[in-house]
Structure formats: C-alpha cells, structure tokens
Design an enzyme around this catalytic site. Structure first.
Site, PDB file in Angstrom:
ATOM      1  N   GLU A  21       0.703  -1.446  -0.400  1.00  0.00           N
ATOM      2  CA  GLU A  21       0.268   0.009   0.567  1.00  0.00           C
ATOM      3  C   GLU A  21       1.134   0.925   0.470  1.00  0.00           C
ATOM      4  OE1 GLU A  21      -3.895  -0.337   2.212  1.00  0.00           O
ATOM      5  OE2 GLU A  21      -2.265  -1.152   3.656  1.00  0.00           O
ATOM      6  N   TYR A  53     -15.239  26.433  -0.947  1.00  0.00           N
ATOM      7  CA  TYR A  53     -15.441  24.657  -1.571  1.00  0.00           C
ATOM      8  C   TYR A  53     -13.882  24.401  -1.945  1.00  0.00           C
ATOM      9  CZ  TYR A  53     -20.560  26.368  -1.223  1.00  0.00           C
ATOM     10  OH  TYR A  53     -21.753  26.183  -1.257  1.00  0.00           O
ATOM     11  N   GLU A  73      -8.325   6.282  10.254  1.00  0.00           N
ATOM     12  CA  GLU A  73      -8.071   7.164  10.869  1.00  0.00           C
ATOM     13  C   GLU A  73      -7.575   8.897  11.591  1.00  0.00           C
ATOM     14  OE1 GLU A  73      -7.964   3.513  10.624  1.00  0.00           O
ATOM     15  OE2 GLU A  73      -9.005   3.381  11.938  1.00  0.00           O
ATOM     16  N   LYS A  99     -11.801   3.868   1.405  1.00  0.00           N
ATOM     17  CA  LYS A  99     -10.671   2.764   0.726  1.00  0.00           C
ATOM     18  C   LYS A  99     -11.596   1.881   0.006  1.00  0.00           C
ATOM     19  CE  LYS A  99      -6.482   1.468   2.428  1.00  0.00           C
ATOM     20  NZ  LYS A  99      -5.285   0.834   3.780  1.00  0.00           N
TER      21      LYS A  99
END
Length: 123
Positions: A21, A53, A73, A99
């Site tokens: 990853e 934005y 997290e 994910k």
C-alpha cells in the site's frame, strides 16, 4: 447548524499498514460535511461570509496526497485539524474516508472510517 457538503472527492495516496500500500498507493474517496452558520453568506451573497469549497478541497488534497499514514483514522484526524486551522468559522466537521478494494482477505467493495469533530477552545 447549517452545512456545506463536499461529496466524492477522489485522491491518490499511500496510506496503509501493508508495504504494498505504501509502495503502490491507491485511490481514496472523501466526503466532508462542514458545520457552520451560513445565514450571513445567504444574505450577503459574498464568499467572504462562507467557506471556499476550492480551499476545502485543497486542504483535503494536501493531507490525503501527503505523508503516508498507517491508518485512515489518522488521515481523517489530520484533515479535521487542518480544516479547523484554515477556517475560523468552522464549528464542526464530519469526515468519511472510503478505501476501495482493501488488500485484506475476503471480498470487499470498500472499507472506511467516519469521524465527527467539534471545534475546541485550544484549536
């Protein structure tokens, strides 16, 4: 409390606990709800009375595409901290990070985390 929502923002990052990853990276989708008072902006029609934005997107992009973290997290927490630092009128934020296709045994469409944070006096 009024809300501004940014949905389905997509970024490429290198977050995860597995070495592949961190090396190969993957796509992350982020949804953000910003809680603030929008009455003044609604009356003035002036961006200075709201939250840009594009700037919210850029802050989120810097975190997700920045330094690799083990946990999404932590990525969510870092986004919330950066948004509170950037936008004084922000009272609370909800962040969902998705994910897709996680490299864990089994069949998953995606995994994700959602956090909700309120402005603290020390921010």
């Amino acid at each position: 409390m009024d809300q501004i929502k940014l949905n389905g923002m997509m970024f490429y990052g290198y977050h995860g606990v597995f070495p592949e990853e961190n090396k190969l990276g993957q796509r992350f989708t982020v949804d953000i709800e910003l809680f603030t008072d929008l009455k003044k902006a609604g009356q003035s029609d002036d961006i200075q009375d709201s939250m840009d934005y594009g700037q919210v997107y850029q802050v989120t992009q810097r975190v997700v595409e920045g330094e690799a973290k083990n946990l999404i997290e932590t990525v969510a927490e870092d986004i919330s901290k950066a948004l509170f630092e950037q936008f004084g009128m922000l009272q609370a934020v909800s962040i969902y990070i998705d994910k897709p296709g996680p490299p864990i045994p089994g069949y998953y469409e995606s995994v994700g985390v959602e956090i909700y944070r309120e402005r603290q006096d020390d921010v």
